[in-house]
Design a protein around this motif. Sequence first.
Motif, PDB file in Angstrom:
ATOM      1  N   LEU A 251       0.827  -1.202   0.000  1.00 18.77           N
ATOM      2  CA  LEU A 251       0.000   0.000   0.000  1.00 18.77           C
ATOM      3  C   LEU A 251       0.864   1.255   0.000  1.00 18.77           C
ATOM      4  O   LEU A 251       0.550   2.242  -0.684  1.00 18.77           O
ATOM      5  CB  LEU A 251      -0.927   0.000   1.217  1.00 18.77           C
ATOM      6  CG  LEU A 251      -2.053  -1.031   1.239  1.00 18.77           C
ATOM      7  CD1 LEU A 251      -2.911  -0.843   2.481  1.00 18.77           C
ATOM      8  CD2 LEU A 251      -2.909  -0.924  -0.004  1.00 18.77           C
TER       9      LEU A 251
ATOM     10  N   TRP B 138       0.900   4.233  -2.784  1.00 13.90           N
ATOM     11  CA  TRP B 138       0.677   5.637  -2.425  1.00 13.90           C
ATOM     12  C   TRP B 138       1.817   6.521  -2.921  1.00 13.90           C
ATOM     13  O   TRP B 138       1.595   7.618  -3.424  1.00 13.90           O
ATOM     14  CB  TRP B 138       0.527   5.771  -0.925  1.00 13.90           C
ATOM     15  CG  TRP B 138       0.252   7.176  -0.511  1.00 13.90           C
ATOM     16  CD1 TRP B 138      -0.953   7.825  -0.479  1.00 13.90           C
ATOM     17  CD2 TRP B 138       1.215   8.152  -0.085  1.00 13.90           C
ATOM     18  NE1 TRP B 138      -0.805   9.121  -0.067  1.00 13.90           N
ATOM     19  CE2 TRP B 138       0.510   9.352   0.180  1.00 13.90           C
ATOM     20  CE3 TRP B 138       2.590   8.118   0.102  1.00 13.90           C
ATOM     21  CZ2 TRP B 138       1.153  10.497   0.628  1.00 13.90           C
ATOM     22  CZ3 TRP B 138       3.234   9.263   0.532  1.00 13.90           C
ATOM     23  CH2 TRP B 138       2.513  10.436   0.799  1.00 13.90           C
TER      24      TRP B 138
ATOM     25  N   PHE C  22      -6.194   7.459  -5.953  1.00 10.85           N
ATOM     26  CA  PHE C  22      -6.113   8.002  -4.600  1.00 10.85           C
ATOM     27  C   PHE C  22      -6.679   9.414  -4.525  1.00 10.85           C
ATOM     28  O   PHE C  22      -6.340  10.166  -3.612  1.00 10.85           O
ATOM     29  CB  PHE C  22      -4.660   7.988  -4.113  1.00 10.85           C
ATOM     30  CG  PHE C  22      -4.170   6.613  -3.754  1.00 10.85           C
ATOM     31  CD1 PHE C  22      -4.407   6.083  -2.506  1.00 10.85           C
ATOM     32  CD2 PHE C  22      -3.513   5.836  -4.690  1.00 10.85           C
ATOM     33  CE1 PHE C  22      -3.972   4.807  -2.174  1.00 10.85           C
ATOM     34  CE2 PHE C  22      -3.071   4.567  -4.377  1.00 10.85           C
ATOM     35  CZ  PHE C  22      -3.303   4.049  -3.112  1.00 10.85           C
ATOM     36  N   ARG C  23      -7.529   9.781  -5.482  1.00  8.80           N
ATOM     37  CA  ARG C  23      -8.184  11.083  -5.451  1.00  8.80           C
ATOM     38  C   ARG C  23      -9.690  10.886  -5.540  1.00  8.80           C
ATOM     39  O   ARG C  23     -10.161   9.948  -6.190  1.00  8.80           O
ATOM     40  CB  ARG C  23      -7.724  11.951  -6.630  1.00  8.80           C
ATOM     41  CG  ARG C  23      -6.280  12.424  -6.514  1.00  8.80           C
ATOM     42  CD  ARG C  23      -5.940  13.311  -7.695  1.00  8.80           C
ATOM     43  NE  ARG C  23      -4.551  13.783  -7.619  1.00  8.80           N
ATOM     44  CZ  ARG C  23      -3.983  14.496  -8.568  1.00  8.80           C
ATOM     45  NH1 ARG C  23      -4.664  14.818  -9.662  1.00  8.80           N
ATOM     46  NH2 ARG C  23      -2.744  14.894  -8.442  1.00  8.80           N
TER      47      ARG C  23
ATOM     48  N   LEU D  92     -11.371   7.598  -4.846  1.00  6.10           N
ATOM     49  CA  LEU D  92     -10.787   7.136  -3.590  1.00  6.10           C
ATOM     50  C   LEU D  92     -11.727   6.190  -2.853  1.00  6.10           C
ATOM     51  O   LEU D  92     -11.278   5.222  -2.230  1.00  6.10           O
ATOM     52  CB  LEU D  92     -10.444   8.352  -2.708  1.00  6.10           C
ATOM     53  CG  LEU D  92      -9.823   8.034  -1.346  1.00  6.10           C
ATOM     54  CD1 LEU D  92      -8.529   7.261  -1.503  1.00  6.10           C
ATOM     55  CD2 LEU D  92      -9.591   9.306  -0.552  1.00  6.10           C
ATOM     56  N   ALA D  93     -13.038   6.445  -2.915  1.00 11.31           N
ATOM     57  CA  ALA D  93     -13.999   5.573  -2.222  1.00 11.31           C
ATOM     58  C   ALA D  93     -13.955   4.159  -2.790  1.00 11.31           C
ATOM     59  O   ALA D  93     -13.962   3.171  -2.041  1.00 11.31           O
ATOM     60  CB  ALA D  93     -15.408   6.160  -2.336  1.00 11.31           C
TER      61      ALA D  93
ATOM     62  N   THR E 274     -11.414   2.772  -4.318  1.00 10.03           N
ATOM     63  CA  THR E 274     -10.124   2.181  -3.949  1.00 10.03           C
ATOM     64  C   THR E 274     -10.146   1.657  -2.516  1.00 10.03           C
ATOM     65  O   THR E 274      -9.678   0.537  -2.232  1.00 10.03           O
ATOM     66  CB  THR E 274      -9.007   3.227  -4.101  1.00 10.03           C
ATOM     67  OG1 THR E 274      -8.999   3.717  -5.445  1.00 10.03           O
ATOM     68  CG2 THR E 274      -7.652   2.628  -3.780  1.00 10.03           C
ATOM     69  N   LEU E 275     -10.703   2.443  -1.595  1.00 14.15           N
ATOM     70  CA  LEU E 275     -10.777   1.988  -0.207  1.00 14.15           C
ATOM     71  C   LEU E 275     -11.685   0.771  -0.072  1.00 14.15           C
ATOM     72  O   LEU E 275     -11.398  -0.154   0.720  1.00 14.15           O
ATOM     73  CB  LEU E 275     -11.291   3.139   0.675  1.00 14.15           C
ATOM     74  CG  LEU E 275     -10.358   4.354   0.790  1.00 14.15           C
ATOM     75  CD1 LEU E 275     -11.004   5.432   1.651  1.00 14.15           C
ATOM     76  CD2 LEU E 275      -9.012   3.954   1.379  1.00 14.15           C
ATOM     77  N   SER E 276     -12.779   0.731  -0.824  1.00 16.11           N
ATOM     78  CA  SER E 276     -13.672  -0.431  -0.781  1.00 16.11           C
ATOM     79  C   SER E 276     -12.957  -1.681  -1.286  1.00 16.11           C
ATOM     80  O   SER E 276     -13.097  -2.776  -0.712  1.00 16.11           O
ATOM     81  CB  SER E 276     -14.922  -0.161  -1.617  1.00 16.11           C
ATOM     82  OG  SER E 276     -15.634   0.947  -1.124  1.00 16.11           O
TER      83      SER E 276
ATOM     84  N   LEU F 257      -9.704  -2.245  -1.246  1.00 22.46           N
ATOM     85  CA  LEU F 257      -8.709  -2.648  -0.250  1.00 22.46           C
ATOM     86  C   LEU F 257      -9.369  -3.349   0.935  1.00 22.46           C
ATOM     87  O   LEU F 257      -8.834  -4.330   1.471  1.00 22.46           O
ATOM     88  CB  LEU F 257      -7.926  -1.420   0.213  1.00 22.46           C
ATOM     89  CG  LEU F 257      -7.044  -0.748  -0.844  1.00 22.46           C
ATOM     90  CD1 LEU F 257      -6.376   0.482  -0.262  1.00 22.46           C
ATOM     91  CD2 LEU F 257      -6.004  -1.719  -1.371  1.00 22.46           C
ATOM     92  N   ALA F 258     -10.532  -2.862   1.367  1.00 21.12           N
ATOM     93  CA  ALA F 258     -11.252  -3.522   2.455  1.00 21.12           C
ATOM     94  C   ALA F 258     -11.678  -4.929   2.060  1.00 21.12           C
ATOM     95  O   ALA F 258     -11.589  -5.883   2.857  1.00 21.12           O
ATOM     96  CB  ALA F 258     -12.471  -2.688   2.853  1.00 21.12           C
TER      97      ALA F 258
END
Length: 447
Positions: free
Chosen positions: A31, A35, A311-312, A316-317, A319-321, A323-324
């Motif tokens: 990660l 980044w 990551f923008r 970004l939402a 991407t975070l989903s 990764l989760a």
Amino acid sequence: MNAAAITPARPAAFSKAGALALVGGGFLLFLAMLWLIGSGAELGGSGNRGEGHAAANGLNGYSGLVRLVEAQGYAVERSRSRAGLATNGLLVLAPPHAADADAVADILTSRVYQGPTLLIVPKWQASAPGQNMSPEARGAFKRGWVTLEGTLPARWAEDLPAPYTFTHTPYPKDAVEVAQGAISAPLVPAPPQSRWRGMGRAGKLPTPAMTFAVRDPGQAQQPLITDPDGRVLAFSVTPQQGGKADPDAYPVIVLAEPDLANNYGLADPARAAAAIALVDALTDDGEIEEVTFDMTMNGFGASENLLTLAFRPPFLAATLSLLAALLIVGWRAFLRFGPAAAPAGPDIAFGKRQLITNGAGLILRARRFGLLGRPYAALAARRIADRLGLARAEAAAIDSALARRLPQEEPFTARAARLEAARTPADLVAAARNLDDLATRLTERPR
């Protein structure tokens, strides 16, 4: 049933906690790598190699101006992306001597109705400490410090379009020698430090060497800071429309003497106050709260890529989903398997059971329960005939022998007929148990 012996496998090389730490640490490093790639962060150093930009700590740099503006309450950003040039806030440009005039002009013209701009023109030729310096002198230099080698006007200023064009000129003409201290020989008096005034303030420049702007008389350029002889050190430009100032256009301030804003100049409170006055004039005394210092023209531009977009917002939402979801899948995979076991040989019984299970599942799915009675009755007849000592599994012979052996029991033919006539699972099971009970009683010893 041929039971296969199960032997435990060798002990694992890593414990469960150790494996989790390895996987988790590797995931976090992955990660971090994503980044760093996406943000365009620099890993090769701070960029303090003698250039005059917003991250440089040398005399010709503007890191002090960044901190000073931030201390005034502005939201400050050092932009390494071309997208930062489209800010609606104040944009501070500090192009190098080798800048392309067309590139500077494109930025200025594109921001006429977008936001104010402060253009700082370069002056000093600077470099890192040379090898010819004594070890004591080199040891006194901090990271990012530079040596000034003289002044050099920016030639690209003459190629800017109207109303921004001007001629960047040094004063005195031998400013290179002034900066290097050659004029301050014992028999030649040192020239006095250049003075300035404007924006309600006045003071001295850090050295006698100065650069100023020779303006085009036909352009709408308003002097803001001058020296006592009228040389223009800073001026504002307001685009015009139909011969009059365009009220919708944002102003541009050109700072032809960078010693009023660089780290060298900010050592004096008066010059620092003048630099802030220029910023406040462009932001309408704080009405515009964002100030962006561009670094792309100094060679620090970062190109857009998929990782940058990931990551923008709004991506970004997602991407975070993702990764989760990866974390959840990894956690389930980690907890799913118990201790490993290795079989000692082939499990034949498992194959038989699977064959019977598949056959039963096929009959259950087809709902042809009536096909089970006759074959099972034939199997039971052979088993009972064997226990009665009969050579053939004939129904009449079984009934006759059973009457002699167990006269009180129901005849075999009646039990078999009931099984063959059954059509529901419950009737089949009951009739089959009745035949199994008869075979069990034939194995019991008489009391």
